[in-house]
Design a protein around this motif. Structure first.
Motif, PDB file in Angstrom:
ATOM      1  N   GLU A 101     -36.022 -42.047  19.055  1.00 13.70           N
ATOM      2  CA  GLU A 101     -36.490 -40.672  18.843  1.00 13.70           C
ATOM      3  C   GLU A 101     -37.548 -40.293  19.871  1.00 13.70           C
ATOM      4  O   GLU A 101     -37.547 -39.181  20.415  1.00 13.70           O
ATOM      5  CB  GLU A 101     -37.078 -40.524  17.431  1.00 13.70           C
ATOM      6  CG  GLU A 101     -36.066 -40.469  16.319  1.00 13.70           C
ATOM      7  CD  GLU A 101     -36.735 -40.331  14.960  1.00 13.70           C
ATOM      8  OE1 GLU A 101     -36.349 -39.432  14.190  1.00 13.70           O
ATOM      9  OE2 GLU A 101     -37.665 -41.123  14.676  1.00 13.70           O
ATOM     10  N   TRP A 102     -38.462 -41.235  20.136  1.00 15.37           N
ATOM     11  CA  TRP A 102     -39.519 -40.980  21.111  1.00 15.37           C
ATOM     12  C   TRP A 102     -38.928 -40.697  22.485  1.00 15.37           C
ATOM     13  O   TRP A 102     -39.309 -39.732  23.147  1.00 15.37           O
ATOM     14  CB  TRP A 102     -40.452 -42.186  21.171  1.00 15.37           C
ATOM     15  CG  TRP A 102     -41.553 -42.048  22.176  1.00 15.37           C
ATOM     16  CD1 TRP A 102     -42.791 -41.518  21.976  1.00 15.37           C
ATOM     17  CD2 TRP A 102     -41.507 -42.442  23.547  1.00 15.37           C
ATOM     18  NE1 TRP A 102     -43.524 -41.551  23.138  1.00 15.37           N
ATOM     19  CE2 TRP A 102     -42.759 -42.106  24.128  1.00 15.37           C
ATOM     20  CE3 TRP A 102     -40.536 -43.031  24.355  1.00 15.37           C
ATOM     21  CZ2 TRP A 102     -43.055 -42.367  25.457  1.00 15.37           C
ATOM     22  CZ3 TRP A 102     -40.833 -43.283  25.686  1.00 15.37           C
ATOM     23  CH2 TRP A 102     -42.078 -42.947  26.228  1.00 15.37           C
ATOM     24  N   GLU A 119     -37.302 -28.687   9.684  1.00 14.50           N
ATOM     25  CA  GLU A 119     -37.565 -29.716  10.676  1.00 14.50           C
ATOM     26  C   GLU A 119     -38.900 -30.435  10.436  1.00 14.50           C
ATOM     27  O   GLU A 119     -39.137 -31.493  10.994  1.00 14.50           O
ATOM     28  CB  GLU A 119     -37.574 -29.099  12.084  1.00 14.50           C
ATOM     29  CG  GLU A 119     -36.198 -28.654  12.571  1.00 14.50           C
ATOM     30  CD  GLU A 119     -35.254 -29.822  12.748  1.00 14.50           C
ATOM     31  OE1 GLU A 119     -35.688 -30.878  13.234  1.00 14.50           O
ATOM     32  OE2 GLU A 119     -34.082 -29.689  12.362  1.00 14.50           O
ATOM     33  N   SER A 135     -35.772 -39.815  23.374  1.00 18.52           N
ATOM     34  CA  SER A 135     -34.919 -38.629  23.456  1.00 18.52           C
ATOM     35  C   SER A 135     -35.750 -37.348  23.407  1.00 18.52           C
ATOM     36  O   SER A 135     -35.468 -36.382  24.124  1.00 18.52           O
ATOM     37  CB  SER A 135     -33.883 -38.630  22.323  1.00 18.52           C
ATOM     38  OG  SER A 135     -34.518 -38.564  21.053  1.00 18.52           O
ATOM     39  N   THR A 136     -36.793 -37.335  22.583  1.00 21.43           N
ATOM     40  CA  THR A 136     -37.677 -36.162  22.499  1.00 21.43           C
ATOM     41  C   THR A 136     -38.436 -35.962  23.797  1.00 21.43           C
ATOM     42  O   THR A 136     -38.574 -34.837  24.283  1.00 21.43           O
ATOM     43  CB  THR A 136     -38.672 -36.325  21.336  1.00 21.43           C
ATOM     44  OG1 THR A 136     -37.955 -36.525  20.113  1.00 21.43           O
ATOM     45  CG2 THR A 136     -39.555 -35.088  21.202  1.00 21.43           C
ATOM     46  N   LYS A 190     -36.059 -34.515  26.429  1.00 23.11           N
ATOM     47  CA  LYS A 190     -35.776 -33.094  26.225  1.00 23.11           C
ATOM     48  C   LYS A 190     -36.973 -32.227  26.618  1.00 23.11           C
ATOM     49  O   LYS A 190     -36.821 -31.163  27.234  1.00 23.11           O
ATOM     50  CB  LYS A 190     -35.400 -32.838  24.763  1.00 23.11           C
ATOM     51  CG  LYS A 190     -34.052 -33.413  24.359  1.00 23.11           C
ATOM     52  CD  LYS A 190     -33.775 -33.191  22.873  1.00 23.11           C
ATOM     53  CE  LYS A 190     -32.467 -33.841  22.448  1.00 23.11           C
ATOM     54  NZ  LYS A 190     -32.234 -33.685  20.978  1.00 23.11           N
ATOM     55  N   ALA A 202     -43.365 -31.708  23.423  1.00 24.07           N
ATOM     56  CA  ALA A 202     -42.230 -31.932  22.525  1.00 24.07           C
ATOM     57  C   ALA A 202     -42.524 -33.055  21.530  1.00 24.07           C
ATOM     58  O   ALA A 202     -42.163 -32.971  20.352  1.00 24.07           O
ATOM     59  CB  ALA A 202     -40.982 -32.254  23.350  1.00 24.07           C
ATOM     60  N   LEU A 203     -43.194 -34.108  21.980  1.00 24.69           N
ATOM     61  CA  LEU A 203     -43.494 -35.242  21.104  1.00 24.69           C
ATOM     62  C   LEU A 203     -44.481 -34.866  20.009  1.00 24.69           C
ATOM     63  O   LEU A 203     -44.329 -35.284  18.852  1.00 24.69           O
ATOM     64  CB  LEU A 203     -44.053 -36.400  21.941  1.00 24.69           C
ATOM     65  CG  LEU A 203     -43.022 -37.143  22.806  1.00 24.69           C
ATOM     66  CD1 LEU A 203     -43.719 -38.032  23.826  1.00 24.69           C
ATOM     67  CD2 LEU A 203     -42.076 -37.959  21.932  1.00 24.69           C
ATOM     68  N   LYS A 207     -42.588 -32.931  17.467  1.00 18.19           N
ATOM     69  CA  LYS A 207     -41.658 -33.776  16.718  1.00 18.19           C
ATOM     70  C   LYS A 207     -42.383 -34.677  15.722  1.00 18.19           C
ATOM     71  O   LYS A 207     -41.860 -34.993  14.647  1.00 18.19           O
ATOM     72  CB  LYS A 207     -40.877 -34.646  17.705  1.00 18.19           C
ATOM     73  CG  LYS A 207     -39.815 -35.540  17.084  1.00 18.19           C
ATOM     74  CD  LYS A 207     -38.638 -34.735  16.567  1.00 18.19           C
ATOM     75  CE  LYS A 207     -37.522 -35.653  16.093  1.00 18.19           C
ATOM     76  NZ  LYS A 207     -36.380 -34.893  15.540  1.00 18.19           N
TER      77      LYS A 207
END
Length: 445
Positions: free
Chosen positions: A286-287, A220, A289-290, A293, A63-64, A67
């Protein structure tokens, strides 16, 4: 249960419950107590906890990387290399090479190959079904051949369970490496896919595919350097060998697979924190929360792992493999054992859409059967791996099938129909090789 419900988690758990019910003479209370004892034991084993942690970390890292915009940066870099990308063949070959190089995690392989290949296909008006086929045909096959990934962690765990049951005495890492040379389906699939790209080898529904222009509305993406993708992937690949060397006291083949993969992913995870936040690519919020998830999305896989190890213990106590090997000795010619295991694993994987669940169910059965019939254990393991990947590759409910379709921007069933003839060719080749090598494996090596 697996064939009927197509839910591996429910099926594995049901198998554990039924097995414990039989082992405890159909006593409900004793079975519940045994169930509690079993999972307490599993969750106290160090190598199991490391394997589960690896899976969660893999989800967060995936995910990171997405992102960060590193994938998008790599796409932009490749699109400007006009001296490299000149035709449909070279456009698809880029995705093929990426699929081979990025073997750390099948989902990452499909996502990166699709993300890079899609704009290239749009530029050269290549049907997206072709890209989906390339993405899908490199993700699981290469991941099951170069098992410095989740496949390796799962397979080593399953082999360790069989070693603890006393079926095999060989080091699990050495046995796994030996079995990979018999992963005939993965090898065949990679060769068939290369042939498809290089010679434009179109058969079946693939002949009817046409390019459909897509409107790109992805908002995105952020304009980031491709190194946000390349450096973490390079770190994951290189550190595995370092930790295998360390845990093996200077001998890579004797290293702990579960520990090495766990330490590799943990190191990469920490590196991404300092790299992304330190360069202001992502804020700390952001790091975090990503990462949360991404880790959360991989929780179902961790459940599969726990239940997989659990059913391995239960079938060992039930002597399921011994019983089946007795039946096989009476009814199956040893020369056809590997081929039969391959077909059964293929059917199970196709029906459930997961190679992980197939490995979990079939490894504890295949190894005792091979031992009982005095056949090559590594060949039997290779048949399970090949069958699991074959069924997973063909199945419309497989995660890699769905991810490859999504990454390539084409319909799932269009992808399944166009890919199936090529997968069947590879399957027939693999089945033939399993029969040939069962006759006298050493004379072909």
């Amino acid at each position: 249960m697996a064939l009927y419900t197509k839910n591996v988690i429910v099926s594995l758990f049901s198998g554990i419950c039924v097995g414990l019910f039989i082992l405890n003479n159909y006593d409900v209370l004793a079975s519940l107590e045994a169930l509690y004892t079993l999972f307490t034991f599993l969750l106290s084993e160090g190598w199991i906890l490391k394997t589960l942690a690896f899976v969660i970390l893999a989800g967060a890292i995936m995910a990171l990387i997405q992102k960060s915009g590193g994938v998008h940066g790599f796409v932009n870099f490749m699109l400007h290399q006009k001296k490299i990308i000149k035709s449909e063949r070279s456009a698809l070959m880029v995705s093929y090479i990426l699929g081979v190089v990025i073997f750390v995690e099948t989902s990452i392989t499909a996502l990166v190959s699709g993300a890079v290949g899609k704009p290239l296909c749009d530029k050269y008006k290549i049907p997206h079904e072709k890209l989906a086929f390339v993405c899908d045909s490199t993700s699981a096959p290469i991941g099951s051949l170069i098992v410095l990934n989740g496949y390796g962690a799962l397979l080593l765990g399953l082999l360790n369970t069989q070693i603890s049951q006393g079926y095999i005495q060989e080091n699990s890492t050495t046995l796994l490496i030996n079995s990979l040379m018999y992963n005939f389906y993965a090898i065949s699939a990679l060769i068939v896919t290369f042939t498809f790209i290089y010679f434009n080898f179109e058969i079946g529904a693939m002949k009817e595919t046409v390019y459909k222009a897509k409107v790109n509305v992805d908002k995105e993406h952020r304009p980031s350097s491709m190194y946000y993708m390349l450096l973490p992937i390079f770190l994951m690949v290189s550190l595995v060998f370092v930790f295998l060397y360390i845990t093996g006291n200077g001998e890579i083949l004797k290293g702990s697979g579960s520990s090495s993969i766990f330490y590799t992913m943990l190191s990469t995870f920490v590196f991404i924190l300092f790299y992304y936040v330190g360069t202001k690519n992502l804020s700390l919020r952001e790091w975090s929360s990503t990462a949360y998830k991404g880790a959360k999305s991989f929780v179902p896989i961790s459940f599969i792992l726990v239940f997989a190890f659990g059913i391995g213990n239960v079938t060992g106590e039930l002597k399921t493999g011994v019983y089946l090997s007795t039946l096989a000795t009476e009814n199956v010619n040893p020369y056809f054992l590997a081929g039969s295991i391959f077909l059964l694993s293929s059917l199970m994987s196709f029906s459930t859409g997961t190679s992980w669940g197939t490995f979990s169910i079939m490894i504890p059965i295949a190894i005792p059967m091979a031992v009982g019939m005095d056949t090559d254990v590594a060949l039997a393991i290779g048949a399970v791996i090949s069958g699991g990947v074959f069924g997973d590759h063909c199945s419309p409910i497989s995660d890699t099938t769905i991810i490859s379709s999504m990454a390539s921007d084409c319909e799932v069933m269009d992808h399944v129909k166009t890919q199936l003839p090529y997968a069947l060719i590879s399957g027939v080749i693999a089945l033939s090789l399993f029969i040939i090598f069962a006759i006298d494996p050493m004379q072909y090596l």
